[in-house]
Design an enzyme around this catalytic site. Sequence first.
Site, PDB file in Angstrom:
ATOM      1  N   HIS A 248       0.807  -1.218   0.000  1.00 15.57           N
ATOM      2  CA  HIS A 248       0.000   0.000   0.000  1.00 15.57           C
ATOM      3  C   HIS A 248       0.844   1.273   0.000  1.00 15.57           C
ATOM      4  O   HIS A 248       0.300   2.376   0.052  1.00 15.57           O
ATOM      5  CB  HIS A 248      -0.927  -0.010   1.231  1.00 15.57           C
ATOM      6  CG  HIS A 248      -2.082   0.925   1.137  1.00 15.57           C
ATOM      7  ND1 HIS A 248      -2.253   2.009   1.995  1.00 15.57           N
ATOM      8  CD2 HIS A 248      -3.137   0.970   0.284  1.00 15.57           C
ATOM      9  CE1 HIS A 248      -3.355   2.650   1.686  1.00 15.57           C
ATOM     10  NE2 HIS A 248      -3.906   2.053   0.653  1.00 15.57           N
TER      11      HIS A 248
ATOM     12  N   LYS B 111       3.109   4.426  -1.279  1.00 19.19           N
ATOM     13  CA  LYS B 111       3.220   5.291  -2.457  1.00 19.19           C
ATOM     14  C   LYS B 111       4.518   6.066  -2.297  1.00 19.19           C
ATOM     15  O   LYS B 111       4.593   7.015  -1.509  1.00 19.19           O
ATOM     16  CB  LYS B 111       2.048   6.272  -2.566  1.00 19.19           C
ATOM     17  CG  LYS B 111       0.701   5.623  -2.853  1.00 19.19           C
ATOM     18  CD  LYS B 111      -0.064   5.351  -1.600  1.00 19.19           C
ATOM     19  CE  LYS B 111      -1.460   4.816  -1.900  1.00 19.19           C
ATOM     20  NZ  LYS B 111      -2.099   4.258  -0.698  1.00 19.19           N
TER      21      LYS B 111
ATOM     22  N   LYS C 206      -4.418  11.238   4.274  1.00 21.46           N
ATOM     23  CA  LYS C 206      -4.181  10.656   5.592  1.00 21.46           C
ATOM     24  C   LYS C 206      -3.201  11.594   6.317  1.00 21.46           C
ATOM     25  O   LYS C 206      -2.018  11.672   5.957  1.00 21.46           O
ATOM     26  CB  LYS C 206      -3.565   9.261   5.497  1.00 21.46           C
ATOM     27  CG  LYS C 206      -4.374   8.264   4.639  1.00 21.46           C
ATOM     28  CD  LYS C 206      -3.823   8.178   3.244  1.00 21.46           C
ATOM     29  CE  LYS C 206      -4.274   6.991   2.438  1.00 21.46           C
ATOM     30  NZ  LYS C 206      -5.631   6.666   2.361  1.00 21.46           N
TER      31      LYS C 206
ATOM     32  N   ASP D 211      17.368   9.674  -7.919  1.00 19.06           N
ATOM     33  CA  ASP D 211      18.796   9.965  -7.723  1.00 19.06           C
ATOM     34  C   ASP D 211      19.191   9.977  -6.246  1.00 19.06           C
ATOM     35  O   ASP D 211      20.110  10.721  -5.851  1.00 19.06           O
ATOM     36  CB  ASP D 211      19.168  11.297  -8.383  1.00 19.06           C
ATOM     37  CG  ASP D 211      19.141  11.207  -9.915  1.00 19.06           C
ATOM     38  OD1 ASP D 211      19.158  10.077 -10.438  1.00 19.06           O
ATOM     39  OD2 ASP D 211      19.094  12.266 -10.565  1.00 19.06           O
TER      40      ASP D 211
ATOM     41  N   ASP E 152      -0.953  20.002  17.887  1.00 20.62           N
ATOM     42  CA  ASP E 152      -0.519  21.286  18.441  1.00 20.62           C
ATOM     43  C   ASP E 152       0.198  22.165  17.427  1.00 20.62           C
ATOM     44  O   ASP E 152       1.059  22.984  17.793  1.00 20.62           O
ATOM     45  CB  ASP E 152       0.387  21.063  19.660  1.00 20.62           C
ATOM     46  CG  ASP E 152      -0.369  20.465  20.851  1.00 20.62           C
ATOM     47  OD1 ASP E 152      -1.613  20.404  20.790  1.00 20.62           O
ATOM     48  OD2 ASP E 152       0.287  20.054  21.822  1.00 20.62           O
TER      49      ASP E 152
ATOM     50  N   HIS F 262      -9.190  11.523   0.506  1.00 18.64           N
ATOM     51  CA  HIS F 262      -8.306  10.366   0.620  1.00 18.64           C
ATOM     52  C   HIS F 262      -7.030  10.685   1.404  1.00 18.64           C
ATOM     53  O   HIS F 262      -6.196   9.808   1.637  1.00 18.64           O
ATOM     54  CB  HIS F 262      -7.958   9.863  -0.791  1.00 18.64           C
ATOM     55  CG  HIS F 262      -7.375   8.499  -0.836  1.00 18.64           C
ATOM     56  ND1 HIS F 262      -6.106   8.247  -1.309  1.00 18.64           N
ATOM     57  CD2 HIS F 262      -7.880   7.294  -0.464  1.00 18.64           C
ATOM     58  CE1 HIS F 262      -5.857   6.946  -1.238  1.00 18.64           C
ATOM     59  NE2 HIS F 262      -6.904   6.346  -0.733  1.00 18.64           N
TER      60      HIS F 262
END
Length: 486
Positions: free
Chosen positions: A224, A226, A406, A231, A411, A404
């Site tokens: 899952h 991404k 997350k 380089d 604070d 979508h």
Amino acid sequence: MTTFYTVLSWLLIFGYWLLIAGVTLRILMKRRAVPSAMAWLLIIYILPLVGIIAYLSFGELHLGKRRAERARTMWPSTARWLSDLKSCHHIFADENSDVARSLFQLCENRQGVAGVKGNQLQLLTSTDDTLQALVRDIQLARHNIEMVFYIWQPGGKADEVAEALMAAARRGVHCRLMLDSAGSVQFFRSPWATMMRNAGVDVVESLKVSLMRVFLRRMDLRQHRKVVLIDNYVAYTGSMNLVDPRYFKQDAGVGQWIDLMARMEGPVATTMGIIYSCDWEIETGKRILPPPPDANIMPFEQESGHTIQVIASGPGFPEDLIHQALLTAVYSAREQLIMTTPYFVPSEDLLHAICTAALRGVDVSIIVPRHNDSLLVGWASRAFFAELLAAGVKIYQFEDGLLHTKSVLVDGQLSLVGTVNLDMRSLWLNFEITLVIDDDGFGDDLAHVQDDYIARSRLVDAQRWSRRAYWQRIAERLFYFFSPLL
């Protein structure tokens, strides 16, 4: 003959109950959360054959014998590499803010490496901006490009990234692309996989889905992450799959997907590179440890650079670390806590921590999509609303597409951004990645993004919620029953 069938019947009945008893004992011997164990036991007792098959397929974390062996054998060389990395003292942060200190100590103790400083960090809030930046960085690549995505779906601007990646491979850049088999099924059915391989891109189908392997490896264990690495210096991660939202799940009825990505330059790319090399070795058996960090890898001074810790989860990585990190972040909050997630099915511990934060006076807000592409998760998440609202948590339902992103902001100083949903699958099953950023400047940027989400959301009214239809409550509780398995 009658005696034979009687004996056979009793043997079948005995074998049947022996199988149920064996699976029951196996569930009890596994040290899993009580709600999860109870849910599995009820399913097995109510629907024995279906329940047993489901448990053997999805109930335990089977990485597969071959991958599990690779995960074990890769750690000695990985540990040596991390030991060498620690000699580069100048890239590691030696102090953190009060709110972030506990979380960074937890990550350092469990992962063996401290947070790195001197990184440039940019938030990308639109898909077009992300894909354009990605194409530009790929075009400037000179040595290597590593990418991993859960979903790569052809169409629109995603094809521009594919073209740029193939062009890079043709001019001699070493390009590796790892895509989850289930998430990227449309990609592997399209001509793009063959076209990329012919251009010189090393394309790997991760965790292949097959009925022949259903009892050899857990099929719902997914890659899952991404991540893009260029380089060994430029890095991307966040919630966005490699898709153009104008061509993605248009028939789901939830609107376009809204994502957040972080583009980074600096030593954080080195720590993300070791995670990618572990994933690559687990999947292919080939070792691609990144080169040691360059002495000039940190051009950004402490006052202008961000301190980042990278958390990786999944089989072969520190167990339960993502969950522990979230709990630590929530309990560190003193003034404000803002969380965004598309799938909200928290553990009992995490739910308790969030409610406790609100009850001790922290301003707690949770932003979730009003319409979800997962019917099960959509209903199950609502089962937690009443308890959250009673504790004083503000719940916002995003109405302008499927949110979508997350993210967690504590604070205004401590930020968590990555691929982790607040559900059981992300917390304890899948291969995930999260950035932990200790920086009030980045916190301000993230706060502006979250404020924009809130402006496009509807606040859930506690009194109105308490008057919702009785059938809705029944549906919520029914789906909540399956929440430990989602």
